[in-house]
Design a protein around this motif. Structure first.
Motif, mmCIF file in Angstrom:
data_model
loop_
_atom_site.group_PDB
_atom_site.id
_atom_site.type_symbol
_atom_site.label_atom_id
_atom_site.label_comp_id
_atom_site.label_asym_id
_atom_site.label_seq_id
_atom_site.Cartn_x
_atom_site.Cartn_y
_atom_site.Cartn_z
ATOM 1 N N LEU A 376 0.816 -1.218 0.000
ATOM 2 C CA LEU A 376 0.000 0.000 0.000
ATOM 3 C C LEU A 376 0.849 1.268 0.000
ATOM 4 N N ARG A 377 2.084 1.158 0.441
ATOM 5 C CA ARG A 377 2.971 2.327 0.331
ATOM 6 C C ARG A 377 3.240 2.641 -1.136
ATOM 7 N N LEU A 378 3.504 1.601 -1.919
ATOM 8 C CA LEU A 378 3.785 1.801 -3.341
ATOM 9 C C LEU A 378 2.519 1.992 -4.172
ATOM 10 N N TRP A 379 1.429 1.356 -3.744
ATOM 11 C CA TRP A 379 0.194 1.374 -4.521
ATOM 12 C C TRP A 379 -0.985 1.749 -3.619
ATOM 13 N N PRO A 380 -1.047 2.992 -3.149
ATOM 14 C CA PRO A 380 -2.121 3.405 -2.230
ATOM 15 C C PRO A 380 -3.486 3.362 -2.892
ATOM 16 N N GLY A 381 -4.508 3.052 -2.098
ATOM 17 C CA GLY A 381 -5.857 2.900 -2.641
ATOM 18 C C GLY A 381 -6.408 4.158 -3.273
ATOM 19 N N LEU A 382 -6.124 5.323 -2.708
ATOM 20 C CA LEU A 382 -6.502 6.610 -3.297
ATOM 21 C C LEU A 382 -5.210 7.395 -3.539
ATOM 22 N N PRO A 383 -4.652 7.291 -4.722
ATOM 23 C CA PRO A 383 -3.300 7.830 -4.945
ATOM 24 C C PRO A 383 -3.211 9.348 -4.995
ATOM 25 N N LYS A 384 -4.345 10.037 -5.160
ATOM 26 C CA LYS A 384 -4.323 11.506 -5.172
ATOM 27 C C LYS A 384 -5.605 12.017 -4.518
ATOM 28 N N ASN A 385 -5.523 13.223 -3.950
ATOM 29 C CA ASN A 385 -6.675 13.756 -3.239
ATOM 30 C C ASN A 385 -6.553 15.266 -3.161
ATOM 31 N N ALA A 386 -7.589 15.922 -2.654
ATOM 32 C CA ALA A 386 -7.585 17.385 -2.593
ATOM 33 C C ALA A 386 -8.549 17.872 -1.522
ATOM 34 N N ARG A 387 -8.281 19.078 -1.025
ATOM 35 C CA ARG A 387 -9.183 19.748 -0.098
ATOM 36 C C ARG A 387 -9.258 21.233 -0.452
ATOM 37 N N LEU A 388 -10.421 21.818 -0.201
ATOM 38 C CA LEU A 388 -10.661 23.235 -0.445
ATOM 39 C C LEU A 388 -10.491 24.012 0.850
ATOM 40 N N ALA A 389 -9.724 25.100 0.807
ATOM 41 C CA ALA A 389 -9.573 25.954 1.983
ATOM 42 C C ALA A 389 -10.817 26.824 2.127
ATOM 43 N N THR A 390 -11.485 26.728 3.263
ATOM 44 C CA THR A 390 -12.689 27.527 3.497
ATOM 45 C C THR A 390 -12.371 28.824 4.230
ATOM 46 N N GLU A 391 -11.112 29.011 4.596
ATOM 47 C CA GLU A 391 -10.643 30.272 5.169
ATOM 48 C C GLU A 391 -9.142 30.355 4.942
ATOM 49 N N ASP A 392 -8.587 31.537 5.156
ATOM 50 C CA ASP A 392 -7.154 31.728 4.958
ATOM 51 C C ASP A 392 -6.353 30.876 5.946
ATOM 52 N N ASP A 393 -5.165 30.449 5.504
ATOM 53 C CA ASP A 393 -4.323 29.619 6.361
ATOM 54 C C ASP A 393 -2.873 29.806 5.916
ATOM 55 N N VAL A 394 -1.948 29.284 6.717
ATOM 56 C CA VAL A 394 -0.531 29.293 6.373
ATOM 57 C C VAL A 394 0.056 27.925 6.685
#
Length: 520
Positions: A376-394
């Motif tokens: 699973l390290r080499l072949w992860p079940g969800l190989p890419k992902n994303a999140r939306l920032a709902t407020e400013d962050d650093v």
């Protein structure tokens, strides 16, 4: 005179439109409209107003490779812009991922664009297509199937039925000199086990007769179609339009209708005119229907579609790629066999029970666990992902890597590739791209669970995948049950690549010869 005025009005409107376009192109010369200029971030230069739309659209069916190529050029931090998605910032570092995960479900969310895609499949009320309180409700609905008690009771029962069936099937293939597509077989295995443990339903996908492998696996093919199209949509802002011209929409609708029919048949077959008797059956489906009998069943349908996807994709993915990696590193097969011989399974039909795997303070199968996590390290079940920032962050600076703090504006998407990050030599060492389960074993031979989010195949934080212990048990029981009896030899050995779907399935079949193993 009227005609002249009309032409004048049209010319004036056209001139105003062109002037507006020119002005906007001046304001957004290298990025899509509505995004803030970020000269502090590296990345490919975009076109006026549409940003990197053409570049990403050309690579929408191969985003993993695209992200890899971009990282090779710009490093683990880079950006690109797209209409509807706005600014995307790729953060392929575990330190940044850990920071983001702490704010997951609060200041970071899936966002409307992603929710719209996943509302088509698996549904609008599922954990993968909801945020906030709706996500908590959806997560609560699926949680029982992954609880230790359910795995111990239902998964162990399913294994004792299905693994012996597969053994008989493989023995027939061996004696009749029939090569087997391990990719197809692993999908049938995953779905067969899931249907049995979740719904107490035996399918015809796997029988003791080789003829079952000649039958089209409609459910698996349907899930693959839905997964591939859904993955393509995530980076195609105009998917609702483009899919009508290339036939994709009709293929998706047909696959969705097939899956809906399967789900509706399950619900109808399990329904009782007199209501639900909790004592009559304890499988997940009966309990789910009992808890939602007075409600609209749409959320139940969505939940079952999600579970079909999760129950097939993740398990098939790890079973498929594990055999591929093991046949290229046969020394690990020998170690796995020695482990089973030294710790004979105590369950019925010689199958490992969940209790044996989870025994406190005792590690019965550390080699199997190491191989599982390394796959699973080499072949992860969800190989890419994303999140939306709902407020400013650093995002914090990583000075030891020469990486600065990263400003994140409200509305930015943070992207990461688990596959790229877990193959990164700067994160996992010089052999990061190699299959080496030993990295998960201590000097005493005990399994050492890799730390998150450096190891991110099950996610981390509030949205961490609840299926880890189920998948771990399925993997161990399957390989402990098969490797001692059979040798598997790839018909076409060599490097294999994955397709770009929600899960990284192998591109093409994986044909293997099956041989009875003679123990001296």
């Amino acid at each position: 005179m009227h005609t002249m005025l009309t032409l004048f009005d049209f010319s004036t409107s056209l001139a105003a439109l062109l002037a507006s376009v020119v002005l906007l192109a001046y304001i957004y010369p290298n990025r899509c409209i509505g995004t803030v200029d970020r000269p502090d971030l590296p990345g490919p230069r975009g076109l006026p107003l549409i940003g990197n739309l053409l570049l990403v659209f050309q690579n929408r069916n191969g985003m993993l490779k695209f992200l890899d190529n971009m990282e090779a050029t710009y490093g683990p931090l880079f950006t690109f812009t797209l209409p509807s998605l706005g600014r995307n910032i790729v953060i392929n570092r575990p330190e940044w991922l850990e920071h983001m995960r702490k704010g997951d479900t609060t200041i970071y969310a899936k966002g409307k664009v992603v929710r719209d895609v996943f509302s088509q499949f698996a549904g609008s009320t599922t954990p993968i297509s909801t945020d906030g309180s709706a996500w908590k409700d959806a997560r609560r609905l699926v949680q029982p199937i992954f609880a230790a008690k359910a795995v111990n009771t239902h998964a162990s029962k399913a294994m004792c039925e299905i693994v012996p069936t597969v053994k008989t099937l493989l023995r027939a293939a061996c004696h009749q000199n029939v090569v087997v597509d391990w990719k197809d077989l692993s999908g049938r295995l995953a779905l067969g086990i899931f249907c049995k443990m979740a719904f107490d339903v035996s399918t015809d996908m796997l029988t003791t007769e080789l003829s079952c492998l000649k039958l089209t696996n409609v459910l698996s093919d349907t899930l693959t179609t839905l997964g591939v199209i859904t993955a393509d949509r995530l980076f195609n802002p105009a998917w609702r339009i483009t899919e009508r011209f290339d036939g994709t929409r009709s293929r998706f609708d047909a696959a969705k209708a097939r899956l809906s029919a399967i789900v509706d048949d399950l619900i109808r077959d399990r329904s009782h005119p007199g209501g639900f008797d909790a004592e009559e059956s304890t499988d997940y489906l009966t309990a789910l229907l009992a808890s939602t009998a007075e409600q609209d069943l749409s959320s139940t349908r969505d939940t079952l579609m999600t579970l079909f996807f999760a129950g097939r994709d993740s398990t098939q993915n790890v079973i498929l790629w594990a055999l591929y990696e093991l046949t290229r590193s046969p020394g690990w097969i020998a170690l796995m066999r020695e482990e089973v011989v030294s710790r004979p399974p105590k369950g019925a039909e010689g199958i490992i029970t969940f209790g044996e795997l989870q025994a406190p303070r005792v590690q019965n199968y550390p080699i199997h666990l190491a191989v599982f996590f390394e796959t699973l390290r080499l072949w992860p079940g969800l190989p890419k992902n994303a999140r939306l920032a709902t407020e400013d962050d650093v995002l914090p600076a990583i000075p030891e890597k020469g990486l600065p703090a990263v400003r994140v504006n409200k509305g930015d998407f943070l992207l990461w590739s688990d596959m790229a990050m877990m193959r990164n030599e700067d994160v996992w060492g010089p052999d990061a791209k190699e299959f080496n389960p030993r990295r998960h074993l201590g000097e005493d031979g005990r399994f050492v669970k890799p730390d998150t989010p450096r190891f991110h195949s099950f996610g981390s934080g509030p949205r961490a995948c609840p299926a880890m212990q189920l998948m771990t048990y399925e993997f161990t029981a399957i390989f402990a049950g098969l490797l001692c009896d059979f040798d598997f030899i790839p018909v076409h050995p060599g490097v294999r690549k994955s397709i770009d779907a929600l899960a990284p399935f192998m591109d093409g079949p994986f044909m293997v010869e099956v041989h009875d193993r003679v123990v001296q």
